[in-house]
Write an enzyme that holds these catalytic residues in place. Structure first.
Site, short mmCIF file in Angstrom:
data_model
loop_
_atom_site.label_atom_id
_atom_site.label_comp_id
_atom_site.label_asym_id
_atom_site.label_seq_id
_atom_site.Cartn_x
_atom_site.Cartn_y
_atom_site.Cartn_z
N ARG A 252 -7.83 5.60 1.69
CA ARG A 252 -8.26 4.26 1.29
C ARG A 252 -9.47 4.43 0.39
O ARG A 252 -10.52 4.89 0.84
CB ARG A 252 -8.56 3.45 2.56
CG ARG A 252 -9.68 2.47 2.46
CD ARG A 252 -9.61 1.44 3.53
NE ARG A 252 -10.12 1.81 4.85
CZ ARG A 252 -11.41 2.02 5.16
NH1 ARG A 252 -12.34 1.97 4.24
NH2 ARG A 252 -11.75 2.32 6.40
N HIS A 256 -12.78 -1.10 4.22
CA HIS A 256 -11.74 -1.56 5.16
C HIS A 256 -11.32 -2.99 4.81
O HIS A 256 -10.14 -3.30 4.72
CB HIS A 256 -12.29 -1.49 6.58
CG HIS A 256 -11.37 -2.10 7.59
ND1 HIS A 256 -10.18 -1.51 7.96
CD2 HIS A 256 -11.45 -3.27 8.30
CE1 HIS A 256 -9.57 -2.29 8.85
NE2 HIS A 256 -10.33 -3.35 9.07
N TYR A 265 -20.45 4.71 7.03
CA TYR A 265 -19.79 5.64 7.97
C TYR A 265 -19.02 6.77 7.29
O TYR A 265 -18.61 7.70 7.96
CB TYR A 265 -18.86 4.86 8.93
CG TYR A 265 -17.81 4.01 8.24
CD1 TYR A 265 -16.61 4.56 7.79
CD2 TYR A 265 -18.02 2.64 8.02
CE1 TYR A 265 -15.65 3.77 7.17
CE2 TYR A 265 -17.07 1.85 7.39
CZ TYR A 265 -15.89 2.42 6.97
OH TYR A 265 -14.94 1.66 6.34
C1 LIG Z 1 -5.14 -5.02 19.08
C2 LIG Z 1 -6.28 -4.92 18.10
N1 LIG Z 1 -7.37 -4.21 18.41
C3 LIG Z 1 -8.39 -4.11 17.52
C4 LIG Z 1 -8.33 -4.75 16.31
C5 LIG Z 1 -9.49 -4.63 15.30
N2 LIG Z 1 -9.03 -3.83 14.16
C6 LIG Z 1 -8.71 -4.39 12.97
S1 LIG Z 1 -8.23 -3.25 11.85
C7 LIG Z 1 -8.48 -1.98 12.92
C8 LIG Z 1 -8.26 -0.55 12.50
C9 LIG Z 1 -6.85 -0.18 12.29
O1 LIG Z 1 -6.79 1.08 11.69
P1 LIG Z 1 -5.44 1.66 11.12
O2 LIG Z 1 -4.34 1.40 12.09
O3 LIG Z 1 -5.69 3.08 10.75
O4 LIG Z 1 -5.14 0.78 9.82
P2 LIG Z 1 -5.96 0.68 8.46
O5 LIG Z 1 -6.92 -0.46 8.61
O6 LIG Z 1 -6.65 1.98 8.22
O7 LIG Z 1 -4.96 0.37 7.40
C10 LIG Z 1 -8.94 -2.46 14.15
C11 LIG Z 1 -9.27 -1.60 15.30
C12 LIG Z 1 -7.18 -5.50 16.02
N3 LIG Z 1 -7.01 -6.12 14.85
N4 LIG Z 1 -6.16 -5.57 16.94
#
Ligand SMILES: Cc1ncc(C[n+]2csc(CCOP(=O)(O)OP(=O)(O)O)c2C)c(N)n1
Ligand SMILES: [Mg+2]
Length: 351
Positions: A252, A256, A265
């Site tokens: 990425r 985020h 970070y």
């Molecule tokens: C069930 C749940 N727990 C926590 C969150 C908060 N959250 C939003 S995005 C994220 C990270 C997800 O990372 P990844 O699966 O690697 O996807 P990326 O954002 O890197 O595309 C989190 C923990 C959420 N949306 N849903």
């Protein structure tokens, strides 16, 4: 098993084929379409970031750097196949036929943005992490039971693979041999948590071994390997061979979301060596005679016009309606939400 640990690629960072024999697998049309869609979604993404900065849309999660993974996977699908995306997969959604104006409307909080164009098997983007995996398994199981050859793809990030829904989805798909593709974009982070702090496993692909699901780890910034490996997984699913997990290793480039500051970070210089997937594909096109200046200029003009027209149309809609915050989750509003809604409107009336 080896495929779960090493990284497969077709072209290197300089756009050269690693194995010259692979040239025969590459169709002129797919090179054109790959470039067109990657440029199209990049232009959309840039515009969305700029609109957010101007307060013209809401918080937005950019996918810059992940275009080859999203376009390569979505382009390999048939029109009757399902996709179950996350909030970061609007590139895949646009490639699979979602409408650009509605995509902007979604990020502007309008409910119209949640509805795919008629006949498009595109689920709304899942914000709760990993919930879409069991949904994709269910949809593909339904297709199998109906006797069709349609399949479903679940898109998800590295972070999603620590969720129960990931494991439940894979287990169910394996037991029922559903035509599901688990398409993982491993971009190295779950918000601020790096891969190594999320899991002790070395790869995402190895997690499929426990479920006896075939898996492959690929260079997610190489459009060609994404497209070709996706085709293999699709063929397996359509012919009754069950699910596949693809781990597309990517990066990425930006934050985020527009509400995040990755310099807090990510160590300085991390990712500096990653070659942008579109630049890498341009190099490939130039190296092997696919680059035609006139055609490229026509693509750029067509895309820019489409994006500008979509923004204009999005802005012709009224601003997001506060009622919508309450209207689309429960058939009947629970008492605490009713109270919140009433107090909001009281505030508006100055009571
Ligand atoms: C069930 C749940 N727990 C926590 C969150 C908060 N959250 C939003 S995005 C994220 C990270 C997800 O990372 P990844 O699966 O690697 O996807 P990326 O954002 O890197 O595309 C989190 C923990 C959420 N949306 N849903
Ligand atoms: Mg991630």
């Amino acid at each position: 098993m080896g495929e779960a640990y090493s990284i497969k690629r077709i072209i290197d960072e300089q756009g050269n084929l690693i194995d010259a024999n692979d040239k025969s697998k590459i169709d002129q049309q797919i090179v054109h379409d790959g470039y067109y869609h990657m440029y199209r979604i990049r232009t959309f993404d840039k515009k969305a970031k700029s609109l957010q900065r101007q307060g013209r849309i809401g918080t937005y999660p950019p996918f810059e750097g992940q275009e080859a993974a999203q376009v390569g996977s979505a382009l390999a699908l048939g029109a009757e196949d399902w996709i179950f995306p996350t909030y970061r997969d609007h590139g895949a959604m646009l490639t699979h036929g979602s409408d650009m104006t509605r995509t902007f409307l979604y990020w502007n909080g309008r409910v119209e943005g949640c509805v795919p164009p008629a006949g498009k098997k595109i689920f709304p983007a899942a914000v709760p992490i990993a919930t879409q995996l069991p949904h994709a398994v269910g949809a593909s199981w339904a297709e199998k039971r109906k006797g069709t050859t349609n399949i479903a793809v679940a898109y998800f990030g590295d972070g999603a693979t620590s969720e129960g829904d990931f494991h439940e989805g894979l287990n169910f798909a394996s037991v029922f041999q559903t035509p599901t593709i688990f398409f993982n974009q491993n971009n190295g982070y779950a918000i601020s948590v790096p891969f190594e702090r999320q899991m002790h496993s070395k790869t995402v692909a190895q997690k499929a071994v426990a479920y006896d699901i075939p898996s492959v780890r690929i260079d997610g910034n190489d459009f060609l390997v994404v497209f070709l490996e996706m085709q293999i997984a699709i063929e397996r699913a359509r012919s009754g061979g069950g699910p596949t997990l693809i781990e597309a290793v990517t990066w990425r480039t930006g934050a985020h979301t527009t509400a995040d500051d990755p310099t807090k970070y990510r160590p300085e210089g991390q990712g500096a060596k990653v070659v942008d997937p579109i630049i890498r594909f341009e190099r490939f096109m130039k190296n092997y005679g696919y680059w035609d200046e006139n055609q490229i200029e026509a693509i750029h003009n067509r895309v820019e016009e489409e994006v500008e027209a979509a923004v204009k149309e999005m802005e012709s809609y009224p601003k997001a309606n506060v009622d919508d915050l309450f209207n689309h989750v429960f058939a009947e509003l629970p008492a605490p939400l009713k109270e919140q809604k009433e107090s909001y409107f009281q505030l508006l009336r100055g009571e």
